[in-house]
Design an enzyme around this catalytic site. Sequence first.
Site, PDB file in Angstrom:
ATOM      1  N   GLY A  53      41.311  -3.534 -32.125  1.00 43.15           N
ATOM      2  CA  GLY A  53      39.970  -4.079 -31.885  1.00 43.15           C
ATOM      3  C   GLY A  53      39.108  -4.004 -33.125  1.00 43.15           C
ATOM      4  N   LYS A  54      39.133  -2.867 -33.779  1.00 43.25           N
ATOM      5  CA  LYS A  54      38.322  -2.691 -34.984  1.00 43.25           C
ATOM      6  C   LYS A  54      38.752  -3.684 -36.077  1.00 43.25           C
ATOM      7  CE  LYS A  54      37.564  -0.097 -39.052  1.00 43.25           C
ATOM      8  NZ  LYS A  54      37.256   1.074 -39.824  1.00 43.25           N
ATOM      9  N   ASP A 110      41.642   9.345 -41.510  1.00 37.63           N
ATOM     10  CA  ASP A 110      40.709  10.480 -41.519  1.00 37.63           C
ATOM     11  C   ASP A 110      41.100  11.577 -40.519  1.00 37.63           C
ATOM     12  OD1 ASP A 110      39.946   8.183 -39.781  1.00 37.63           O
ATOM     13  OD2 ASP A 110      38.572   9.666 -38.926  1.00 37.63           O
ATOM     14  N   HIS A 137      40.107  -2.502 -26.146  1.00 34.90           N
ATOM     15  CA  HIS A 137      39.917  -2.631 -27.593  1.00 34.90           C
ATOM     16  C   HIS A 137      38.492  -2.210 -27.947  1.00 34.90           C
ATOM     17  CE1 HIS A 137      43.315  -5.869 -27.732  1.00 34.90           C
ATOM     18  NE2 HIS A 137      43.725  -4.689 -27.338  1.00 34.90           N
ATOM     19  N   THR A 138      38.396  -1.210 -28.802  1.00 31.86           N
ATOM     20  CA  THR A 138      37.081  -0.642 -29.119  1.00 31.86           C
ATOM     21  C   THR A 138      36.558  -1.203 -30.435  1.00 31.86           C
ATOM     22  OG1 THR A 138      37.975   1.376 -28.162  1.00 31.86           O
ATOM     23  CG2 THR A 138      35.845   1.566 -29.282  1.00 31.86           C
ATOM     24  N   ALA A 144      44.510  -3.738 -21.468  1.00 36.08           N
ATOM     25  CA  ALA A 144      44.092  -3.479 -22.843  1.00 36.08           C
ATOM     26  C   ALA A 144      42.684  -2.888 -22.869  1.00 36.08           C
ATOM     27  CB  ALA A 144      44.101  -4.780 -23.644  1.00 36.08           C
ATOM     28  N   GLN A 158      48.275  -4.325 -26.512  1.00 35.81           N
ATOM     29  CA  GLN A 158      49.374  -3.364 -26.432  1.00 35.81           C
ATOM     30  C   GLN A 158      50.010  -3.204 -27.826  1.00 35.81           C
ATOM     31  OE1 GLN A 158      49.361  -5.870 -23.501  1.00 35.81           O
ATOM     32  NE2 GLN A 158      47.810  -4.386 -22.980  1.00 35.81           N
ATOM     33  N   ARG A 198      45.942  10.647 -24.462  1.00 34.46           N
ATOM     34  CA  ARG A 198      47.107   9.998 -25.090  1.00 34.46           C
ATOM     35  C   ARG A 198      48.049  11.074 -25.623  1.00 34.46           C
ATOM     36  NH1 ARG A 198      43.009   6.190 -28.397  1.00 34.46           N
ATOM     37  NH2 ARG A 198      42.679   4.584 -26.822  1.00 34.46           N
ATOM     38  N   ASP A 218      46.828   0.897 -28.848  1.00 29.72           N
ATOM     39  CA  ASP A 218      45.678   1.708 -29.264  1.00 29.72           C
ATOM     40  C   ASP A 218      45.698   2.054 -30.751  1.00 29.72           C
ATOM     41  OD1 ASP A 218      44.849   1.710 -26.611  1.00 29.72           O
ATOM     42  OD2 ASP A 218      45.992   3.521 -26.156  1.00 29.72           O
ATOM     43  N   SER A 255      41.919   2.380 -42.733  1.00 31.75           N
ATOM     44  CA  SER A 255      40.692   2.659 -41.990  1.00 31.75           C
ATOM     45  C   SER A 255      40.478   4.167 -41.918  1.00 31.75           C
ATOM     46  CB  SER A 255      40.834   2.040 -40.601  1.00 31.75           C
ATOM     47  OG  SER A 255      39.787   2.451 -39.777  1.00 31.75           O
TER      48      SER A 255
HETATM   49  P1  GDP Z   1      43.162  -0.863 -29.750  1.00 29.97           P
HETATM   50  O1  GDP Z   1      43.557  -0.882 -28.312  1.00 29.97           O
HETATM   51  O2  GDP Z   1      44.319  -1.029 -30.667  1.00 29.97           O
HETATM   52  O3  GDP Z   1      42.052  -1.817 -30.080  1.00 29.97           O
HETATM   53  O4  GDP Z   1      42.600   0.604 -30.039  1.00 29.97           O
HETATM   54  P2  GDP Z   1      41.615   1.454 -29.084  1.00 29.97           P
HETATM   55  O5  GDP Z   1      40.254   0.902 -29.199  1.00 29.97           O
HETATM   56  O6  GDP Z   1      42.182   1.623 -27.722  1.00 29.97           O
HETATM   57  O7  GDP Z   1      41.740   2.888 -29.753  1.00 29.97           O
HETATM   58  C1  GDP Z   1      41.432   3.107 -31.092  1.00 29.97           C
HETATM   59  C2  GDP Z   1      40.304   4.157 -31.161  1.00 29.97           C
HETATM   60  O8  GDP Z   1      40.213   4.660 -32.474  1.00 29.97           O
HETATM   61  C3  GDP Z   1      38.925   3.582 -30.868  1.00 29.97           C
HETATM   62  O9  GDP Z   1      38.146   4.579 -30.241  1.00 29.97           O
HETATM   63  C4  GDP Z   1      38.368   3.252 -32.243  1.00 29.97           C
HETATM   64  O10 GDP Z   1      36.953   3.270 -32.286  1.00 29.97           O
HETATM   65  C5  GDP Z   1      38.944   4.372 -33.052  1.00 29.97           C
HETATM   66  N1  GDP Z   1      39.231   4.069 -34.451  1.00 29.97           N
HETATM   67  C6  GDP Z   1      39.675   2.907 -35.007  1.00 29.97           C
HETATM   68  N2  GDP Z   1      39.911   3.073 -36.323  1.00 29.97           N
HETATM   69  C7  GDP Z   1      39.627   4.369 -36.591  1.00 29.97           C
HETATM   70  C8  GDP Z   1      39.713   5.165 -37.789  1.00 29.97           C
HETATM   71  O11 GDP Z   1      40.119   4.715 -38.845  1.00 29.97           O
HETATM   72  N3  GDP Z   1      39.350   6.474 -37.678  1.00 29.97           N
HETATM   73  C9  GDP Z   1      38.922   7.029 -36.516  1.00 29.97           C
HETATM   74  N4  GDP Z   1      38.601   8.318 -36.502  1.00 29.97           N
HETATM   75  N5  GDP Z   1      38.816   6.299 -35.374  1.00 29.97           N
HETATM   76  C10 GDP Z   1      39.184   4.999 -35.420  1.00 29.97           C
HETATM   77  P1  IMO Z   2      45.811  -1.791 -25.937  1.00 29.48           P
HETATM   78  O1  IMO Z   2      45.719  -3.302 -26.041  1.00 29.48           O
HETATM   79  C1  IMO Z   2      48.166   1.664 -24.736  1.00 29.48           C
HETATM   80  C2  IMO Z   2      50.828   1.118 -21.314  1.00 29.48           C
HETATM   81  C3  IMO Z   2      50.526   1.914 -20.060  1.00 29.48           C
HETATM   82  C4  IMO Z   2      51.927   2.119 -19.526  1.00 29.48           C
HETATM   83  C5  IMO Z   2      52.622   0.794 -19.858  1.00 29.48           C
HETATM   84  C6  IMO Z   2      52.655  -0.191 -18.701  1.00 29.48           C
HETATM   85  O2  IMO Z   2      44.502  -1.142 -25.703  1.00 29.48           O
HETATM   86  O3  IMO Z   2      46.575  -1.238 -27.080  1.00 29.48           O
HETATM   87  P2  IMO Z   2      50.815  -1.744 -17.594  1.00 29.48           P
HETATM   88  O4  IMO Z   2      49.526  -1.398 -16.907  1.00 29.48           O
HETATM   89  O5  IMO Z   2      50.663  -2.644 -18.775  1.00 29.48           O
HETATM   90  O6  IMO Z   2      51.868  -2.232 -16.644  1.00 29.48           O
HETATM   91  O7  IMO Z   2      51.360  -0.322 -18.131  1.00 29.48           O
HETATM   92  O8  IMO Z   2      51.887   0.235 -20.937  1.00 29.48           O
HETATM   93  N1  IMO Z   2      49.723   0.283 -21.822  1.00 29.48           N
HETATM   94  C7  IMO Z   2      48.995   0.593 -22.899  1.00 29.48           C
HETATM   95  N2  IMO Z   2      49.019   1.678 -23.694  1.00 29.48           N
HETATM   96  N3  IMO Z   2      47.332   0.641 -25.018  1.00 29.48           N
HETATM   97  C8  IMO Z   2      47.311  -0.466 -24.251  1.00 29.48           C
HETATM   98  O9  IMO Z   2      46.617  -1.575 -24.571  1.00 29.48           O
HETATM   99  C9  IMO Z   2      48.145  -0.506 -23.099  1.00 29.48           C
HETATM  100  N4  IMO Z   2      48.355  -1.425 -22.129  1.00 29.48           N
HETATM  101  C10 IMO Z   2      49.337  -0.927 -21.359  1.00 29.48           C
HETATM  102  O10 IMO Z   2      49.889   3.126 -20.371  1.00 29.48           O
HETATM  103  O11 IMO Z   2      52.588   3.123 -20.271  1.00 29.48           O
HETATM  104 MG    MG Z   3      43.387   0.316 -26.601  1.00 26.97          MG
END
Ligand code: GDP
Ligand code: IMO
Ligand code: MG
Length: 425
Positions: free
Chosen positions: A17-18, A333, A41-42, A39, A224, A305, A13, A413
């Site tokens: 994705g961004k 930010d 990804h936003t 996963a 992940q 989280r 997280d 970012s």
């Molecule tokens: P990923 O799994 O690594 O793609 O990340 P996620 O999408 O699960 O979580 C990242 C969150 O942070 C999303 O809601 C994004 O829209 C947001 N995000 C990404 N970059 C930034 C940033 O620079 N600032 C803020 N405030 N939000 C961000």
């Molecule tokens: P993205 O790609 C954050 C975490 C789960 C748990 C552990 C095992 O969005 O970053 P699983 O279902 O994979 O067997 O769970 O891994 N986990 C993540 N945490 N971001 C993810 O993906 C995750 N994918 C799995 O919360 O602790």
């Molecule tokens: Mg994520």
Amino acid sequence: MANIVLVGAQWGDEGKGKIIDILSEKSDIIIRFQGGNNAGHTVVIGNEEFILHLIPSGILHSKKVCVIGNGVVVDPEALIEEIEMLKSRDIDVDSSLIISDQVHVIFPYHKLLDELRETKKGKAKIGTTKRGIGPCYGDKVSRCGIRLTELLNPEVLKEKLAFNIDEKNALMRTLYDHKGVSLDEIYGRYLEYGRRLSRYMQNVPLFLNKAISKGKSLLFEGAQGTFLDIDHGTYPYVTSSSATAGGACIGSGVGPIKIDKVIGVAKAYTTRVGEGPFPAEFAEEMMQKIRSKGKEFGATTGRPRRCGWLDVVLLKNASMINGLTELVLTKLDVLDDTDKIKVCVAYRHGNRIIKDFPSNMEVLENCRPVYEELPGWKENTSSISKYRSLPSKARRYISYISKFLKKRISMVSVGSERTQTLIRV
Ligand code: GDP
Ligand code: IMO
Ligand code: MG
């Protein structure tokens, strides 16, 4: 452009994705190489938010090829739902998506076992997403998994499913007091999924290597993060795949010498979802503040989280394991209102100060963070569009991290939108 692997440098997280969405503009092919629909990804484009679970985040750019590599595990129901969701939002999936016929398929018994196992473990649970990821990879490694291409072969599918369901049902009945699953129901449904997905199936290693020889640029999208990696993460509180850079080769069929750059993405602080050690975790008040400001709720499960200060011991290890060539820092930010910013620079274990991330997880579990403190900038950074316009204390924070890690920070970012990205030249 070069062939790039992008990985999460923390516990997922990080905003991958961004950043993938931004880098996709200059890439031809975007490839997921591990994980599954655990996963989330936003990508935010103007007023629209897309959350992608299986399909590479490059799909939002037209005329890009998006590939699901052999290292991914696919829940066909979730994938079809995602394809439909994108189509309903006018995204052209059919001419962009390729799925490796070698991916392993997640079946209902994988999801059930994931859930039953977690419940039985009680306090010792991992905190999985309950998407069946662990049990599916387990079958893959045990050599009884079922690959996507086998959904197209009724005899083979029936034989393999019968073997697996027999075994899983016996386990569920004896150990978990669950009635188990029905072969007939699953068989019919998965044959239909196979028919629906057959148009996307290809020999991905062949496709990617031909593309490389034609000069196409590849972008590998990690899911992940480094510390959820099955080998290098905080085992057993990890996922079941190789989320580090080496996984890109294994999970796609592209050799390591074809990779030019490895980009790590890290938040300006740290988060993790699920159980497991987290030395720099905040105390309650700061936890609430950052969780609310950073909207730190899981994109897949909606779980809050856990949040903490930036841990550069962790990042130094991520840099080493992945062979990072550069780092991208996201969510700067979110720290805008913070008076004093702590950075975890070492761990205290008993009387010892540890400067390198321990390989023994029992040691990590008993580590206390050693912090250095930097002044906060107390200014809004989310509307800044040039790196040099950042407050000097924010730049000082970034350069502190960069110096500690001896890595260039190539992008910062300051918000979830495409425009809120400061690219350093
Ligand atoms: P990923 O799994 O690594 O793609 O990340 P996620 O999408 O699960 O979580 C990242 C969150 O942070 C999303 O809601 C994004 O829209 C947001 N995000 C990404 N970059 C930034 C940033 O620079 N600032 C803020 N405030 N939000 C961000
Ligand atoms: P993205 O790609 C954050 C975490 C789960 C748990 C552990 C095992 O969005 O970053 P699983 O279902 O994979 O067997 O769970 O891994 N986990 C993540 N945490 N971001 C993810 O993906 C995750 N994918 C799995 O919360 O602790
Ligand atoms: Mg994520």
